[in-house]
Design a protein around this motif. Structure first.
Motif, short mmCIF file in Angstrom:
data_model
loop_
_atom_site.label_atom_id
_atom_site.label_comp_id
_atom_site.label_asym_id
_atom_site.label_seq_id
_atom_site.Cartn_x
_atom_site.Cartn_y
_atom_site.Cartn_z
N TRP A 333 3.29 -11.51 -0.56
CA TRP A 333 3.37 -10.56 -1.66
C TRP A 333 2.53 -10.99 -2.85
O TRP A 333 2.01 -10.15 -3.59
CB TRP A 333 4.83 -10.36 -2.07
CG TRP A 333 5.66 -9.80 -0.96
CD1 TRP A 333 6.64 -10.44 -0.26
CD2 TRP A 333 5.53 -8.49 -0.37
NE1 TRP A 333 7.15 -9.62 0.71
CE2 TRP A 333 6.50 -8.41 0.67
CE3 TRP A 333 4.72 -7.39 -0.62
CZ2 TRP A 333 6.66 -7.28 1.45
CZ3 TRP A 333 4.88 -6.25 0.18
CH2 TRP A 333 5.83 -6.21 1.18
N PHE A 372 0.10 -7.65 7.36
CA PHE A 372 0.21 -6.28 6.88
C PHE A 372 -0.50 -5.32 7.84
O PHE A 372 -1.47 -5.69 8.50
CB PHE A 372 -0.42 -6.14 5.48
CG PHE A 372 0.36 -6.83 4.39
CD1 PHE A 372 1.62 -6.39 4.04
CD2 PHE A 372 -0.18 -7.92 3.73
CE1 PHE A 372 2.34 -7.01 3.03
CE2 PHE A 372 0.53 -8.56 2.71
CZ PHE A 372 1.79 -8.10 2.37
N ASP A 373 0.00 -4.09 7.91
CA ASP A 373 -0.60 -3.07 8.76
C ASP A 373 -1.87 -2.53 8.10
O ASP A 373 -1.84 -2.16 6.92
CB ASP A 373 0.39 -1.92 8.98
CG ASP A 373 -0.11 -0.93 10.01
OD1 ASP A 373 -1.02 -0.14 9.69
OD2 ASP A 373 0.42 -0.93 11.13
N TRP A 376 -1.44 1.10 6.71
CA TRP A 376 -0.66 1.08 5.47
C TRP A 376 -1.51 0.57 4.32
O TRP A 376 -1.49 1.14 3.22
CB TRP A 376 0.55 0.16 5.68
CG TRP A 376 1.28 -0.20 4.43
CD1 TRP A 376 2.24 0.52 3.79
CD2 TRP A 376 1.07 -1.37 3.62
NE1 TRP A 376 2.66 -0.13 2.64
CE2 TRP A 376 1.95 -1.29 2.52
CE3 TRP A 376 0.23 -2.48 3.74
CZ2 TRP A 376 2.00 -2.28 1.54
CZ3 TRP A 376 0.28 -3.46 2.77
CH2 TRP A 376 1.16 -3.36 1.68
N PHE A 377 -2.29 -0.49 4.55
CA PHE A 377 -3.10 -1.05 3.47
C PHE A 377 -4.16 -0.05 3.02
O PHE A 377 -4.49 0.02 1.83
CB PHE A 377 -3.77 -2.35 3.91
CG PHE A 377 -4.65 -2.94 2.85
CD1 PHE A 377 -4.11 -3.47 1.69
CD2 PHE A 377 -6.03 -2.96 3.00
CE1 PHE A 377 -4.92 -4.00 0.69
CE2 PHE A 377 -6.85 -3.49 2.02
CZ PHE A 377 -6.29 -4.02 0.86
N VAL A 380 -2.45 2.22 0.56
CA VAL A 380 -2.15 1.50 -0.69
C VAL A 380 -3.44 1.25 -1.47
O VAL A 380 -3.49 1.40 -2.70
CB VAL A 380 -1.42 0.18 -0.40
CG1 VAL A 380 -1.33 -0.68 -1.66
CG2 VAL A 380 -0.03 0.45 0.14
N PHE A 431 5.91 1.88 -1.96
CA PHE A 431 5.36 1.92 -0.60
C PHE A 431 5.19 0.52 -0.01
O PHE A 431 5.09 0.37 1.21
CB PHE A 431 4.03 2.67 -0.60
CG PHE A 431 4.14 4.08 -1.10
CD1 PHE A 431 5.26 4.85 -0.82
CD2 PHE A 431 3.14 4.64 -1.89
CE1 PHE A 431 5.38 6.16 -1.29
CE2 PHE A 431 3.26 5.94 -2.36
CZ PHE A 431 4.38 6.69 -2.06
N SER A 432 5.15 -0.50 -0.88
CA SER A 432 5.08 -1.88 -0.39
C SER A 432 6.46 -2.35 0.08
O SER A 432 6.57 -3.02 1.11
CB SER A 432 4.57 -2.81 -1.49
OG SER A 432 3.25 -2.47 -1.87
N PRO A 435 7.36 0.29 3.53
CA PRO A 435 6.11 0.73 4.19
C PRO A 435 6.32 1.84 5.20
O PRO A 435 5.37 2.55 5.53
CB PRO A 435 5.59 -0.54 4.86
CG PRO A 435 6.81 -1.41 5.03
CD PRO A 435 7.67 -1.11 3.86
N GLU A 436 7.56 2.02 5.67
CA GLU A 436 7.82 3.08 6.64
C GLU A 436 7.58 4.46 6.04
O GLU A 436 7.34 5.43 6.78
CB GLU A 436 9.25 2.98 7.17
CG GLU A 436 10.34 2.99 6.12
CD GLU A 436 10.70 1.59 5.63
OE1 GLU A 436 11.77 1.45 5.02
OE2 GLU A 436 9.91 0.66 5.85
N VAL A 438 4.96 5.30 4.40
CA VAL A 438 3.55 5.55 4.73
C VAL A 438 3.37 5.72 6.23
O VAL A 438 2.61 6.59 6.68
CB VAL A 438 2.67 4.39 4.23
CG1 VAL A 438 1.21 4.60 4.66
CG2 VAL A 438 2.76 4.26 2.72
#
Length: 446
Positions: A333, A372-373, A376-377, A380, A431-432, A435-436, A438
């Motif tokens: 994080w 991290f996916d 998803w990134f 973000v 969203f962090s 994450p689901e 997103v």
């Protein structure tokens, strides 16, 4: 000299050229040429041409000019006025409803254009004068439009997500799906802030209007019948259906993003010229020329940004940076926070297109190493780019609004937009942590 030092020199050189005020594409090209001369040697100069060609020799990039054309055809018509009128008819009785309607119109407009500047310009031309007539302050009026315009790079089809997908070698369809729910949630968060801001302004004793009663009277909305509301909503249905059609064609695998963009551009042309009879020959030619200019600018920035990214990869800057982060044993994080801070600072000076193409090859190994996916990134990262569009000194949407409403001081536009930066920050945190939000649609559709 270490690879990280070399990367720092290249970044500093690019920043100095940006600050000279020359076009960003040319600054990137000069940076690439000098970097090859210094770090790879004069004998490797021919690589510049090969890198430039290879970076744009990609069928996926064809989606960019087609989506730009689709957006400009839509923006050049009277459709933006119809979207705003529909939002006004349904939301005008709510406190701050006219500003909320501009966000609602921007949300749908963004889904057809993929451009933040086009969204802010088209909706702003209609919304800002109307809000001024109703007694809305300059800050609320311009802030709502500037922030609503940022949705253009998140809600699909998005040029930014296309470029990220190509640079990160990720599914553009999944990225588009990932941008839908966050885009809607952020639009709702913008509306919540508008309600809070308008409430605080109404209760403030330091208003331009003499009293709260006068403020409410000046902002008295029109009364709309239910028949008019549904009629105004009906005018937007062809464009809403078009959005759904393009996305269905894309998500069902019937067409590639480029083919879906071609279908969308053709259908928008049919809607605005054949059905609505809105664009004349001269107007259509103007739209085509604007689309050519914008597409050329985007692709030039993409090409020369990719050259720099390739040079950095040759020098092993991304790999060594990822290794350095891993060896530092930082919490994932903390790594994400540092990445977002770097992107935010870059967004204050550079357009999203160049940031995405230049930084994705560097940041992706770090993101993957932290677990991290990448889909998803990408979402973000795009939300972070939204902040740059309303952050000085190069916040594009701020200057778009200044051009639309030259009588409003830039300071007022900036102060009206600043709260939305905090709203977007809250969205990134949300969203962090979850994450689901997103990933639910990408996982469902793919």
């Amino acid at each position: 000299m270490s690879s990280l030092t070399q990367g720092g020199i290249i970044g500093l050189m690019a920043m100095v050229l940006f600050l000279t005020g020359m076009p960003i594409a040319f600054a990137l090209a000069i940076t690439g040429l000098i970097s090859i001369l210094i770090f790879l040697g004069p004998e490797q100069l021919e690589l510049f041409g090969k890198m430039t060609y290879d970076s744009v020799n990609n069928f996926g990039l064809l989606a960019i000019p087609l989506f730009v054309l689709m957006g400009n055809l839509f923006g050049g018509s009277k459709a933006s006025t119809q979207l705003f009128e529909a939002g006004e008819a349904w939301l005008s009785r709510i406190r701050g409803g006219l500003a909320m309607s501009s966000v609602a119109a921007s949300t749908l407009f963004a889904a057809l254009t993929g451009s933040s500047a086009a969204t802010a310009a088209a909706i702003g031309r209609v919304a800002v004068p109307e809000m001024e007539k109703r007694g809305y302050s300059d800050r609320i009026a311009t802030g709502a439009v500037a922030a609503g315009g940022t949705l253009g790079i998140l809600i699909p089809p998005s040029v930014t997500l296309i470029l990220y997908g190509i640079a990160a070698e990720q599914s553009i369809g999944q990225l588009f799906a990932g941008g839908i729910l966050p885009g809607v949630i952020i639009a709702l968060m913008f509306c919540i802030w508008i309600y809070i801001a308008q409430t605080m302004e109404d209760r403030s004793t330091n208003k331009h209007l003499a009293s709260l009663a006068e403020a409410r009277k000046a902002r008295q909305e029109r009364t709309y019948s239910w028949a008019f509301r549904f009629m105004s909503l009906g005018k937007t249905l062809p464009f809403a259906a078009l959005i759904v059609l393009v996305l269905v064609v894309l998500y069902r695998g019937i067409a590639t993003p480029s083919e879906a963009a071609a279908i969308g551009a053709l259908l928008v042309w049919v809607l605005v010229t054949v059905i609505y009879r809105d664009l004349t020959g001269k107007q259509l030619m103007k739209v085509l020329l604007e689309s050519t200019n914008q597409s050329t600018m985007i692709l030039m920035i993409t090409a020369f940004s990719a050259v720099i990214a390739t040079i950095l990869s040759y020098l092993r800057v991304p790999q060594d940076l990822a290794a350095a982060v891993s060896e530092a044993d930082l919490n994932k994080w903390v790594v994400l926070l540092l990445i977002n801070l770097v992107l935010l600072v870059m967004g204050c000076f550079l357009p999203p297109v160049s940031i995405i193409v230049m930084t994705t090859p560097i940041l992706l190994p770090m993101i993957l190493a932290q677990g991290f996916d990448p889909i998803w990134f990408g979402v973000v990262m795009t939300i972070n780019m939204e902040m740059g569009l309303i952050t000085p000194p190069v916040g594009l949407n701020l200057y778009v609004l200044k051009g639309i409403a030259p009588h409003i001081p830039l300071k007022e536009i900036l102060l009206g937009s600043l709260p939305y930066i905090f709203v977007l920050t809250i969205a990134i945190i949300l969203f962090s942590v979850f994450p689901e939000i997103v990933m639910v649609l990408p996982n469902m559709l793919y």
